[in-house]
Scaffold this active site. Structure first.
Site, PDB file in Angstrom:
ATOM      1  N   HIS A 186      24.733 -40.487  43.997  1.00 15.06           N
ATOM      2  CA  HIS A 186      26.046 -40.832  43.428  1.00 15.06           C
ATOM      3  C   HIS A 186      26.105 -42.303  42.999  1.00 15.06           C
ATOM      4  O   HIS A 186      26.983 -42.680  42.236  1.00 15.06           O
ATOM      5  CB  HIS A 186      27.174 -40.487  44.401  1.00 15.06           C
ATOM      6  CG  HIS A 186      27.314 -41.402  45.582  1.00 15.06           C
ATOM      7  ND1 HIS A 186      26.890 -41.063  46.838  1.00 15.06           N
ATOM      8  CD2 HIS A 186      27.844 -42.638  45.700  1.00 15.06           C
ATOM      9  CE1 HIS A 186      27.169 -42.038  47.680  1.00 15.06           C
ATOM     10  NE2 HIS A 186      27.743 -43.019  47.013  1.00 15.06           N
ATOM     11  N   ASP A 229      22.210 -35.697  47.273  1.00 13.76           N
ATOM     12  CA  ASP A 229      22.731 -37.054  47.090  1.00 13.76           C
ATOM     13  C   ASP A 229      21.663 -38.123  47.358  1.00 13.76           C
ATOM     14  O   ASP A 229      21.940 -39.132  48.015  1.00 13.76           O
ATOM     15  CB  ASP A 229      23.953 -37.300  47.981  1.00 13.76           C
ATOM     16  CG  ASP A 229      24.823 -38.434  47.449  1.00 13.76           C
ATOM     17  OD1 ASP A 229      24.427 -39.071  46.449  1.00 13.76           O
ATOM     18  OD2 ASP A 229      25.875 -38.704  48.052  1.00 13.76           O
ATOM     19  N   SER A 255      26.768 -47.382  50.497  1.00 14.65           N
ATOM     20  CA  SER A 255      26.081 -46.144  50.131  1.00 14.65           C
ATOM     21  C   SER A 255      24.654 -46.417  49.665  1.00 14.65           C
ATOM     22  O   SER A 255      24.423 -47.283  48.827  1.00 14.65           O
ATOM     23  CB  SER A 255      26.842 -45.437  49.008  1.00 14.65           C
ATOM     24  OG  SER A 255      28.020 -44.873  49.488  1.00 14.65           O
TER      25      SER A 255
END
Length: 493
Positions: A73, A104, A183
Site C-alpha cells: 500500500h 500487502d 508502514s
C-alpha cells in the site's frame, strides 16, 4: 570484596550487554529507510481519466539481494518513488520490482548501486511468542531519524488485511504504536525481523498489526522465479455446524471426528467436482480440523486456511472428508479460485472499459463501487449491492468472465432520455448475452430493427437507442469529451 568484585562483574556484563544492544540498534537503524511516493489512481467510472496525484511516505528496510521490503500500500498506483536513509539528505530514485497486493508486501530496487554500500541486510526470525517484546522501527509522520517503539505481542491470528479489504492472512497484534509512516518498517526481536508493520485500529488506542514471517517468506519464495503469483485457496465455502450433534448424525460423521461442513464450491474452482455440498472436511494437509474450523499449527490454534497458506499456487494439498458416512481422501490444487466478482480492491492496472457513442461500459469491481464514497456499501444501487454480496449464488454460468455495467452516459442529444439506466449491470445487447466487455463488440455490430436494445439485470424495461444515429455521432461524442477514439465495431448487418 567479593561483593565489590561481583558488583564489577555485574557492571561489566551490563556494559557489554548495552554495548551490544546499541551496536545492534545502530546496525538495524542504518538498514531502515524512508520511502516517499507520488501516487495516482484511475477514475473507475470514466477509466480513460485519472484522479489527482497525491504524495505519501512510508518505511522499508534492506534485505538480502540488495532489495528493500515494504508494504504494497506504500507503493500502489505509484508514479515516482524516492528512498532516503536516516539523516542523509540525498534521495535515491527507486522502482517496484515485485508487489503482492493480496499480502500487502512489495520489493523495491534502488537504481544507484552505491546506495547499498553501507547497508546491512536484515535477517528474518521466527514467529514471536505471545507476551514477548518487539521493537517497531520506521519513520512515523516522516522525520529524518528512525523512530523505535517497544511493544508486547498480544495476539496472533488470521485476520483481514485492510489494503485489499478482502484477503485474510496470519497477522500479529502488538501494543507498539504504529502510526502513518511506520508502514513497511521492520518489527524486530533479538535483532531479527519478525514482522512488517502495516496497519492499526482507528477505534482503539495502541493496537497495531504486523505481517509475520510465514507470510513474508511465502511472498519472497513466490518471487524467486521472477513472477509474483499470489496466495491461493481451494475455492470452498464452509459452515462450522458440527457442534450440533444431530447434524453430525444426519451427515453420518463418526462421533470422534470433528470438522466443517461444505456449503458450496466456487464455480470453476479446483475443489468443484471433488467436494460437494454436505461433505464434512475433517483434515487438511497434516492437520486435524476442529468444529470451529481451526487447526493446531505453529503451536497455536489458527484458521484451517493457514494450511493452504503454506502452499504456493499450483501445489496440491490432501484433504480428508466424509460423504454419506464414508471417509474419502483427495488432493486439491491450490489456485486463485476467485468468484466472477471478487471482493478485492485492484491496483496498478488501468480498468478495462468500452465507450460507444457516449455509452460507457466497465467491468464491475470493488473499485467502481467505492466511487460512491466512504459509505459506498449503503449508497450504491440495490441491485449492485445484491450482486456484490450474492454473486456466488447468482452466477451459475461457468463461461461468464465478468459483469458489465453501464457506468456513465456522456450527455448528447442521442442520450438525453436514457440517463436512468446508468449504473445498471448489462444482461443483453441486441439479444446477445454480455458475459464480458468484449461481448459488446459483437453485440453492437448489429441492431434490432434499427435500434440498439440494451436489457439490464433485474430491470424489465429495455434501453433503446437509434442505432443509425449512434453510429453517426460516435466519433463526435468521443472527441468532445476527450475519450480516446476507437472505431465502432463493424456493422454485420
Amino acid at each position: 570484596m567479593n561483593n565489590i568484585r561481583n558488583g564489577f562483574h555485574i557492571l561489566f556484563f551490563t556494559a557489554i550487554f548495552f554495548t551490544q544492544v546499541f551496536a545492534n540498534q545502530a546496525t538495524y537503524e542504518k538498514s531502515v529507510v524512508q520511502i516517499t511516493v507520488v501516487q495516482q489512481d484511475f477514475d473507475y467510472v470514466n477509466p480513460w481519466k485519472k484522479t489527482a496525484m497525491s504524495r505519501g511516505s512510508g518505511s522499508g528496510f534492506v534485505i538480502a539481494g540488495r532489495r528493500i521490503l515494504t508494504n504494497a500500500h506504500n507503493v500502489s498506483n505509484y508514479r515516482y518513488i524516492e528512498v532516503q536513509k536516516q539523516n542523509v539528505a540525498k534521495r535515491y530514485p527507486a522502482r517496484v520490482e515485485f508487489v503482492g497486493h493480496d499480502c500487502d508486501l512489495a520489493v523495491l530496487t534502488v537504481y544507484d548501486p552505491t546506495f547499498y554500500d553501507d547497508m546491512i541486510p536484515l535477517e528474518f526470525g521466527p514467529l514471536p511468542a505471545v507476551n514477548s517484546t518487539v521493537q517497531t522501527c520506521g519513520f512515523p509522520l516522516g522525520g529524518r531519524t528512525v523512530s523505535i517503539t517497544e511493544g508486547v505481542v498480544s495476539r496472533i491470528e488470521v485476520g483481514i488485511y485492510s489494503h485489499t479489504q478482502a484477503d485474510s492472512h496470519l497477522l500479529i497484534q502488538t501494543d507498539a504504536a504504529i502510526n502513518p509512516g511506520n508502514s513497511g518498517g521492520p518489527v524486530l526481536q533479538d535483532g531479527k525481523v519478525v514482522g512488517v508493520a502495516f496497519q492499526g485500529l482507528q477505534m482503539a488506542e495502541n493496537i497495531g498489526f504486523m505481517i509475520p514471517t510465514p507470510v513474508i517468506e511465502h511472498f519472497l519464495k513466490d518471487i524467486e522465479d521472477g513472477r509474483y503469483d499470489g496466495f491461493g485457496s481451494l475455492g470452498i465455502l464452509t459452515f462450522e455446524g458440527l457442534h450440533n450433534p444431530w447434524l453430525k448424525q444426519y451427515l453420518k460423521v463418526p462421533e470422534d471426528r470433528q470438522g466443517v461442513v461444505i456449503l458450496d464450491t466456487v464455480l470453476n474452482s479446483t475443489a468443484s467436482g471433488i467436494l460437494q455440498k454436505n461433505d464434512v472436511l475433517t483434515k487438511i494437509g497434516d492437520y486435524d480440523i476442529d468444529n470451529d474450523g481451526m487447526i493446531r499449527i505453529y503451536g497455536l490454534m489458527l484458521d484451517m486456511s493457514e494450511a493452504v497458506e503454506q502452499k504456493q499456487i499450483g501445489e496440491s494439498i490432501e484433504v480428508v472428508f466424509y460423504r454419506d458416512g464414508v471417509e474419502h481422501k483427495a488432493n486439491i490444487k491450490v489456485d486463485y479460485n476467485e468468484p466472477v466478482l471478487t471482493f478485492r480492491r485492484q491496483f496498478d492496472v488501468q480498468p478495462k472499459y468500452k465507450c460507444f457513442a457516449g455509452l460507457t461500459f466497465v467491468s464491475l469491481n470493488r473499485n467502481y463501487l467505492e466511487s460512491w464514497g466512504r459509505n459506498w456499501i449503503t449508497d450504491i444501487p440495490f441491485y449492485l449491492r445484491y450482486l456484490f454480496y450474492e454473486v456466488q449464488n447468482l452466477n451459475n454460468d461457468p463461461k461468464r468472465k465478468e459483469y458489465v455495467v453501464l457506468s456513465d452516459i456522456l450527455p448528447d442529444e442521442l442520450t438525453t432520455y436514457v440517463g436512468g439506466f446508468v449504473h445498471q449491470p448489462v444482461e443483453t445487447v441486441n439479444g446477445l448475452p454480455i458475459k464480458e466487455l468484449d461481448d459488446l463488440d459483437k453485440a453492437l455490430a448489429t441492431d434490432v430493427n434499427g435500434f440498439w436494445v440494451l436489457k439490464f439485470l433485474g430491470n424489465p424495461t429495455p434501453m433503446v437507442i437509434d442505432a443509425v444515429k449512434a453510429r453517426q455521432r460516435h466519433l463526435e461524442i468521443l472527441e468532445r469529451y476527450d475519450v480516446p477514439v476507437s472505431p465502432l465495431p463493424e456493422q454485420t448487418r
